[in-house]
Design an enzyme around this catalytic site. Structure first.
Site, PDB file in Angstrom:
ATOM      1  N   ARG A   1       0.830  -1.202   0.000  1.00 53.31           N
ATOM      2  CA  ARG A   1       0.000   0.000   0.000  1.00 53.31           C
ATOM      3  C   ARG A   1       0.867   1.256   0.000  1.00 53.31           C
ATOM      4  NH1 ARG A   1      -4.453   0.850   4.607  1.00 53.31           N
ATOM      5  NH2 ARG A   1      -2.623   1.139   5.913  1.00 53.31           N
TER       6      ARG A   1
ATOM      7  N   ARG B   1       0.712   7.468   2.046  1.00 52.40           N
ATOM      8  CA  ARG B   1       0.635   7.559   3.513  1.00 52.40           C
ATOM      9  C   ARG B   1       2.032   7.461   4.096  1.00 52.40           C
ATOM     10  NH1 ARG B   1      -4.078   4.026   6.294  1.00 52.40           N
ATOM     11  NH2 ARG B   1      -2.489   3.960   7.924  1.00 52.40           N
TER      12      ARG B   1
ATOM     13  N   ARG C   1       4.428   0.195  14.262  1.00 53.51           N
ATOM     14  CA  ARG C   1       2.968   0.122  14.430  1.00 53.51           C
ATOM     15  C   ARG C   1       2.546  -1.260  14.929  1.00 53.51           C
ATOM     16  NH1 ARG C   1       1.569   1.881   8.570  1.00 53.51           N
ATOM     17  NH2 ARG C   1      -0.578   1.338   9.060  1.00 53.51           N
TER      18      ARG C   1
HETATM   19  P1  B4P Z   1      -6.530  -1.776   5.542  1.00 50.36           P
HETATM   20  O1  B4P Z   1      -7.901  -2.332   5.490  1.00 50.36           O
HETATM   21  O2  B4P Z   1      -6.382  -0.374   5.067  1.00 50.36           O
HETATM   22  O3  B4P Z   1      -5.859  -1.857   6.968  1.00 50.36           O
HETATM   23  P2  B4P Z   1      -6.208  -1.276   8.379  1.00 50.36           P
HETATM   24  O4  B4P Z   1      -6.278  -2.474   9.249  1.00 50.36           O
HETATM   25  O5  B4P Z   1      -7.423  -0.390   8.337  1.00 50.36           O
HETATM   26  O6  B4P Z   1      -4.941  -0.321   8.654  1.00 50.36           O
HETATM   27  P3  B4P Z   1      -4.289   0.574   9.815  1.00 50.36           P
HETATM   28  O7  B4P Z   1      -4.408  -0.087  11.140  1.00 50.36           O
HETATM   29  O8  B4P Z   1      -2.933   0.885   9.358  1.00 50.36           O
HETATM   30  O9  B4P Z   1      -5.012   1.969   9.792  1.00 50.36           O
HETATM   31  P4  B4P Z   1      -5.567   3.069  10.767  1.00 50.36           P
HETATM   32  O10 B4P Z   1      -6.012   4.109   9.825  1.00 50.36           O
HETATM   33  O11 B4P Z   1      -6.569   2.517  11.723  1.00 50.36           O
HETATM   34  O12 B4P Z   1      -5.622  -2.751   4.703  1.00 50.36           O
HETATM   35  C1  B4P Z   1      -4.232  -2.570   4.530  1.00 50.36           C
HETATM   36  C2  B4P Z   1      -3.832  -2.965   3.115  1.00 50.36           C
HETATM   37  O13 B4P Z   1      -4.095  -4.364   2.885  1.00 50.36           O
HETATM   38  C3  B4P Z   1      -4.603  -2.223   2.032  1.00 50.36           C
HETATM   39  O14 B4P Z   1      -3.710  -1.813   1.038  1.00 50.36           O
HETATM   40  C4  B4P Z   1      -5.590  -3.249   1.488  1.00 50.36           C
HETATM   41  O15 B4P Z   1      -5.876  -3.054   0.127  1.00 50.36           O
HETATM   42  C5  B4P Z   1      -4.847  -4.560   1.710  1.00 50.36           C
HETATM   43  N1  B4P Z   1      -5.765  -5.689   1.948  1.00 50.36           N
HETATM   44  C6  B4P Z   1      -6.892  -5.657   2.704  1.00 50.36           C
HETATM   45  N2  B4P Z   1      -7.490  -6.882   2.706  1.00 50.36           N
HETATM   46  C7  B4P Z   1      -6.689  -7.709   1.953  1.00 50.36           C
HETATM   47  C8  B4P Z   1      -6.756  -9.094   1.573  1.00 50.36           C
HETATM   48  N3  B4P Z   1      -7.753  -9.886   1.969  1.00 50.36           N
HETATM   49  N4  B4P Z   1      -5.766  -9.612   0.821  1.00 50.36           N
HETATM   50  C9  B4P Z   1      -4.734  -8.807   0.408  1.00 50.36           C
HETATM   51  N5  B4P Z   1      -4.620  -7.480   0.702  1.00 50.36           N
HETATM   52  C10 B4P Z   1      -5.594  -6.947   1.474  1.00 50.36           C
HETATM   53  O16 B4P Z   1      -4.358   3.628  11.689  1.00 50.36           O
HETATM   54  C11 B4P Z   1      -3.312   4.480  11.248  1.00 50.36           C
HETATM   55  C12 B4P Z   1      -2.619   5.199  12.440  1.00 50.36           C
HETATM   56  O17 B4P Z   1      -3.546   6.153  13.060  1.00 50.36           O
HETATM   57  C13 B4P Z   1      -2.170   4.342  13.623  1.00 50.36           C
HETATM   58  O18 B4P Z   1      -0.891   3.761  13.404  1.00 50.36           O
HETATM   59  C14 B4P Z   1      -2.151   5.395  14.796  1.00 50.36           C
HETATM   60  O19 B4P Z   1      -0.985   6.176  14.774  1.00 50.36           O
HETATM   61  C15 B4P Z   1      -3.330   6.282  14.476  1.00 50.36           C
HETATM   62  N6  B4P Z   1      -4.573   5.863  15.169  1.00 50.36           N
HETATM   63  C16 B4P Z   1      -5.719   5.425  14.563  1.00 50.36           C
HETATM   64  N7  B4P Z   1      -6.661   5.130  15.475  1.00 50.36           N
HETATM   65  C17 B4P Z   1      -6.094   5.359  16.704  1.00 50.36           C
HETATM   66  C18 B4P Z   1      -6.565   5.206  18.046  1.00 50.36           C
HETATM   67  N8  B4P Z   1      -7.790   4.734  18.312  1.00 50.36           N
HETATM   68  N9  B4P Z   1      -5.717   5.520  19.068  1.00 50.36           N
HETATM   69  C19 B4P Z   1      -4.484   6.004  18.819  1.00 50.36           C
HETATM   70  N10 B4P Z   1      -3.978   6.163  17.585  1.00 50.36           N
HETATM   71  C20 B4P Z   1      -4.766   5.841  16.517  1.00 50.36           C
END
Ligand code: B4P
Length: 197
Positions: free
Chosen positions: A128, A134, A146
């Site tokens: 990604r 990002r 992370r």
């Molecule tokens: P995503 O679906 O985007 O992954 P995610 O789990 O939502 O990601 P993340 O935990 O990083 O994000 P967040 O915004 O919450 O999938 C990742 C990739 O995999 C994509 O490219 C997708 O296409 C691919 N993919 C998905 N399914 C697939 C499959 N079946 N097969 C193959 N590929 C696949 O967090 C970002 C940051 O924000 C954190 O690190 C933190 O700093 C902050 N943050 C957010 N919430 C917080 C909270 N509650 N408290 C404190 N900090 C927080």
């Protein structure tokens, strides 16, 4: 109301599956990651503060995130339910969420926890990072930080809901459609029961 938490480590597919689930069940999607990124692109003081943590792969402080959730709950009084994506990420956030929902006479119905190997997580996030722009996906050290934060602070959130018998593990590897079918199977089953007693 039907309130669910989609849980899992970074890259486990929470964002990907959330989009499909809210379309099917008409829930209000609350992604703290999206809310924080929108604050960053708006260059607000909250966003500038959050960016310092996110760029290093650290969690943003609890009080910042909890304030955002409070606002999001208050501004959506008439929804069918909430899908929390990427929240709660610490035990304190989980306790706060339970209290906020109790004040609204509701609760978390279920936490669906996506199970994905570390090797697959790193592969997905590096991929990604090649297109997303990002900053937290752009280098493997930040991705590992992370995942480290997840083990140190976030895994405990599953224990919090396990004590309440609210956790269902779902295999998070396979095609996006296969994983979606596993999630909807659990939701359809749980929607038939009252889980807030
Ligand atoms: P995503 O679906 O985007 O992954 P995610 O789990 O939502 O990601 P993340 O935990 O990083 O994000 P967040 O915004 O919450 O999938 C990742 C990739 O995999 C994509 O490219 C997708 O296409 C691919 N993919 C998905 N399914 C697939 C499959 N079946 N097969 C193959 N590929 C696949 O967090 C970002 C940051 O924000 C954190 O690190 C933190 O700093 C902050 N943050 C957010 N919430 C917080 C909270 N509650 N408290 C404190 N900090 C927080």
């Amino acid at each position: 109301m039907f309130n669910l938490i989609l849980f899992g480590p970074p890259g486990s597919g929470k964002g990907t599956q959330s989009e499909k689930l809210v379309a099917k069940y008409h829930l209000k999607h609350i992604s703290t990651g999206d809310l924080l990124r929108s604050e960053i692109s708006g260059k607000t003081s909250l966003g500038l503060e959050a960016k310092k943590y996110m760029d290093k792969g650290f969690l943003v402080p609890d009080e910042v995130v909890i304030g955002m959730i409070n606002d999001a709950l208050d501004s959506n009084p008439d929804v069918a339910g909430f899908l929390f994506d990427g929240f709660p990420r610490t035990a304190i956030q989980a306790e706060e969420l339970d209290d906020l929902l109790a004040q609204k006479d509701t609760c978390i119905d279920v936490m669906l926890a996506l199970d994905v190997s570390e090797e697959e997580l790193i592969k997905r996030l590096v991929k990604r990072g090649q297109t997303s722009g990002r900053s937290d996906d752009s280098n493997e050290m930040v991705i590992k930080s992370r995942i480290g934060e997840y083990h140190k602070k976030t895994a405990a959130v599953a224990d919090h809901y396990k004590k309440k018998k609210k956790v269902e593990m779902v295999k998070g590897e396979g095609t996006i459609e296969e994983i979606f079918a596993r999630l909807t199977h659990e939701i359809d089953r749980l929607m038939k029961t009252d889980n807030c007693i």
